[in-house]
Design an enzyme around this catalytic site. Structure first.
Site, PDB file in Angstrom:
ATOM      1  N   LYS A 104       0.877  -1.358   0.054  1.00 29.62           N
ATOM      2  CA  LYS A 104       0.099  -0.042   0.042  1.00 29.62           C
ATOM      3  C   LYS A 104       1.056   1.251  -0.071  1.00 29.62           C
ATOM      4  CE  LYS A 104      -3.974  -2.223   2.069  1.00 29.62           C
ATOM      5  NZ  LYS A 104      -5.150  -1.846   2.892  1.00 29.62           N
ATOM      6  N   ALA A 207       3.033  -6.028   3.329  1.00 26.08           N
ATOM      7  CA  ALA A 207       2.378  -7.265   4.252  1.00 26.08           C
ATOM      8  C   ALA A 207       2.731  -8.362   3.587  1.00 26.08           C
ATOM      9  CB  ALA A 207       0.884  -6.805   4.434  1.00 26.08           C
ATOM     10  N   ALA A 208       3.243  -9.265   4.416  1.00 23.37           N
ATOM     11  CA  ALA A 208       3.505 -10.833   4.026  1.00 23.37           C
ATOM     12  C   ALA A 208       2.175 -11.398   3.420  1.00 23.37           C
ATOM     13  CB  ALA A 208       4.175 -11.444   5.147  1.00 23.37           C
ATOM     14  N   ASP A 277     -13.606   0.952   9.928  1.00 23.06           N
ATOM     15  CA  ASP A 277     -13.734   0.110   8.668  1.00 23.06           C
ATOM     16  C   ASP A 277     -13.575  -1.433   8.683  1.00 23.06           C
ATOM     17  OD1 ASP A 277     -14.365  -0.197   5.632  1.00 23.06           O
ATOM     18  OD2 ASP A 277     -12.143   0.052   5.356  1.00 23.06           O
ATOM     19  N   GLU A 282     -11.951 -12.926   8.216  1.00 18.95           N
ATOM     20  CA  GLU A 282     -11.878 -13.984   7.574  1.00 18.95           C
ATOM     21  C   GLU A 282     -11.009 -14.773   8.563  1.00 18.95           C
ATOM     22  OE1 GLU A 282      -9.647 -13.724   4.041  1.00 18.95           O
ATOM     23  OE2 GLU A 282     -10.074 -11.645   3.663  1.00 18.95           O
TER      24      GLU A 282
HETATM   25  N1  LIG Z   1      -1.505 -10.199   3.701  1.00 19.73           N
HETATM   26  C1  LIG Z   1      -2.364 -10.510   2.930  1.00 19.73           C
HETATM   27  N2  LIG Z   1      -2.293 -11.902   2.219  1.00 19.73           N
HETATM   28  C2  LIG Z   1      -3.182 -12.502   1.492  1.00 19.73           C
HETATM   29  N3  LIG Z   1      -4.295 -11.590   1.143  1.00 19.73           N
HETATM   30  C3  LIG Z   1      -4.479 -10.486   1.779  1.00 19.73           C
HETATM   31  C4  LIG Z   1      -3.471  -9.913   2.848  1.00 19.73           C
HETATM   32  N4  LIG Z   1      -4.152  -8.858   3.302  1.00 19.73           N
HETATM   33  C5  LIG Z   1      -5.238  -8.554   2.428  1.00 19.73           C
HETATM   34  N5  LIG Z   1      -5.491  -9.599   1.948  1.00 19.73           N
HETATM   35  C6  LIG Z   1      -6.946  -9.862   0.985  1.00 19.73           C
HETATM   36  O1  LIG Z   1      -6.985  -8.752   0.052  1.00 19.73           O
HETATM   37  C7  LIG Z   1      -8.344  -8.292   0.323  1.00 19.73           C
HETATM   38  C8  LIG Z   1      -8.147  -6.867   0.288  1.00 19.73           C
HETATM   39  O2  LIG Z   1      -7.282  -6.167   0.991  1.00 19.73           O
HETATM   40  P1  LIG Z   1      -7.572  -5.025   2.053  1.00 19.73           P
HETATM   41  O3  LIG Z   1      -8.951  -5.348   2.877  1.00 19.73           O
HETATM   42  O4  LIG Z   1      -6.277  -4.458   2.844  1.00 19.73           O
HETATM   43  O5  LIG Z   1      -7.982  -4.022   0.909  1.00 19.73           O
HETATM   44  P2  LIG Z   1      -9.283  -3.024   0.876  1.00 19.73           P
HETATM   45  O6  LIG Z   1      -8.889  -2.146  -0.620  1.00 19.73           O
HETATM   46  O7  LIG Z   1      -9.156  -2.163   2.004  1.00 19.73           O
HETATM   47  O8  LIG Z   1     -10.469  -3.851   0.647  1.00 19.73           O
HETATM   48  P3  LIG Z   1     -11.849  -3.627   0.972  1.00 19.73           P
HETATM   49  O9  LIG Z   1     -12.146  -2.414   0.252  1.00 19.73           O
HETATM   50  O10 LIG Z   1     -12.569  -4.862   0.534  1.00 19.73           O
HETATM   51  O11 LIG Z   1     -11.888  -3.316   2.397  1.00 19.73           O
HETATM   52  C9  LIG Z   1      -8.749  -8.659   1.778  1.00 19.73           C
HETATM   53  O12 LIG Z   1     -10.066  -8.967   1.810  1.00 19.73           O
HETATM   54  C10 LIG Z   1      -7.891  -9.989   1.875  1.00 19.73           C
HETATM   55  O13 LIG Z   1      -8.631 -11.042   1.412  1.00 19.73           O
HETATM   56 MN   LIG Z   2     -10.690  -2.187   3.276  1.00 22.50          MN
END
Ligand SMILES: Nc1ncnc2c1ncn2[C@@H]1O[C@H](COP(=O)(O)OP(=O)(O)OP(=O)(O)O)[C@@H](O)[C@H]1O
Ligand SMILES: [Mn+2]
Length: 393
Positions: A104, A207-208, A277, A282
């Site tokens: 990010k 993030a790993a 938020d 999961e």
């Molecule tokens: N470290 C990780 N390893 C694998 N998958 C991940 C990891 N972090 C997040 N994800 C997956 O990626 C998706 C999106 O990540 P994240 O929620 O951080 O982004 P977002 O843009 O805020 O998504 P949303 O708008 O759906 O909340 C998560 O729902 C999760 O399933």
């Molecule tokens: Mn989100």
């Protein structure tokens, strides 16, 4: 129980002659069961994945996590693509050793506060919040957030040169002669909200990656205290304080076992960072219901240092429930070891330190006191047996 990696282990380049799939799948067993493992050391990603257990992502003593943080911050990047889904831009970073991270980007300086006219669901994500939330999750003893580290990269050589075609199409040179890109996503993926190098460098959180969902499928749950995600509507829990007792506690999996106390921990983590938020969470399917919810997606924390958003603590206030181990931790912070001091020193090891400004660190101590006050209030109307959850051992 650890994750069932039978399919992972059956990959032919690893185990062609031996069949170890019935053994206990610890790293040690793996290594002894195929001598070639000793020659091809496991990567820190593989060690991290293989050590994921029923009750947490890693153990307190595991040194792999610090090694993994170091790897993500230093190993050469070989490929960059966009992560599909989600609302804001995220990149998938591939490292030379096949490890992966979710990137990010930094959008603002650390002291830029949330726009007061922004709803929680349109606010920009902050990379430093992802890093700080991981450290906080670890300090609180939850160990449910994947490791996150900061890194300064060269946008030309480490993103542009390694991008897949779809991402490449969104690159441009700004009037200030900086290289920029915007990717494709629901919010803020356009020319006006592009991510630009300064002039060539870009800071971000890494993030790993968790094990792939093919190897370790996950179940997605709707959070019972989810907000309305609507400009005018409110969720039931916002107007009904009996929501926990009358609805949530009567519904599986919140009617027994660890799940409800786990949500209390999550609410505490979110209140401390100011994250509103939390819409879904999961779990790993293989572990069934008696397992921890993953702490993912903390980009919307640390937006307001001088405001404590009490509604985030609604689950704890309404259920009057907290894990004994969590309240014990919080009480320690009330004494000599301030949470702000522990966080400051933990975050000092990050490559993009200082991760949090002093006002955001100070907010943590103030919020710990608010959580403890909430619990004390609970104890005036409920018994300690009702308020404190003790884990089965
Ligand atoms: N470290 C990780 N390893 C694998 N998958 C991940 C990891 N972090 C997040 N994800 C997956 O990626 C998706 C999106 O990540 P994240 O929620 O951080 O982004 P977002 O843009 O805020 O998504 P949303 O708008 O759906 O909340 C998560 O729902 C999760 O399933
Ligand atoms: Mn989100």
């Amino acid at each position: 129980m650890s994750i069932d990696f039978k399919r992972f282990l059956k990959r032919p380049f690893r185990l062609s002659k031996y069949d170890c799939v019935d053994q206990k799948l610890t790293t040690e067993a793996l290594i002894s069961c195929d001598k070639r493992f000793a020659r091809r050391n496991l990567t820190n990603w593989e060690k991290f994945h293989l050590n994921i257990h029923q009750h947490d992502l890693y153990t307190e003593s595991e040194s792999t996590i610090d090694d993994l943080l170091k790897d993500m911050a230093t190993l050469p990047i070989v490929r960059v693509g966009q992560k599909e889904g989600g609302t804001q831009l995220k990149l998938i970073i591939d490292y030379r050793n096949s490890g992966q991270a979710l990137f990010k980007p930094m959008r603002f300086p650390r002291d830029k506060e949330t726009d007061p006219n922004h709803f929680y669901f349109v606010d920009f994500e902050r990379h430093n919040s992802e890093i700080a939330a991981f450290h906080l999750d670890r300090i609180l003893g939850f160990r449910r957030a994947p490791p996150v580290v900061g890194r300064v990269i060269n946008i030309t050589s480490e993103i542009y040169a390694l991008s897949d075609d779809a991402l490449l199409k969104t690159f441009f040179v700004s009037p200030a002669n900086n290289l920029c890109f915007h990717g494709k996503c629901g919010y803020y993926c356009d020319t006006a909200h592009a991510i630009c190098g300064h002039p060539d460098t870009l800071e971000g959180s890494f993030a790993a990656f968790l094990p792939s969902t093919t190897l370790a499928p996950r179940k997605i749950w709707r959070h019972p205290w989810r907000r309305s995600y609507h400009k005018r509507r409110k969720a039931i829990w916002e107007t009904d304080d009996s929501y926990c007792d009358n609805i949530v506690r009567k519904t599986g999996p919140y009617n027994k076992g660890r799940r409800l106390p786990d949500l209390m921990d999550m609410s505490i983590l979110d209140f401390l960072i100011g994250n509103m938020d939390r819409h879904h969470y999961e779990t790993f399917r293989i572990f069934g219901n008696n397992t921890f919810p993953l702490h993912l997606d903390h980009g919307r924390g640390f937006g307001l240092a001088n405001h404590d958003e009490l509604s985030i603590l609604a689950p704890v206030r309404q259920c009057c429930l907290i894990r004994l181990s969590t309240v014990t931790k919080l009480l320690q912070f009330d004494g000599l070891n301030h949470l702000s001091d522990l966080m400051r020193s933990s975050l000092a090891s990050d490559p993009i330190s200082p991760v949090l400004t002093e006002p955001h660190l100070a907010a943590l101590d103030r919020r710990v006191a608010i959580i403890l006050m909430t619990i004390r209030k609970c104890l005036t109307s409920r018994s300690p047996e009702q308020v404190f959850y003790i884990d089965e051992t």
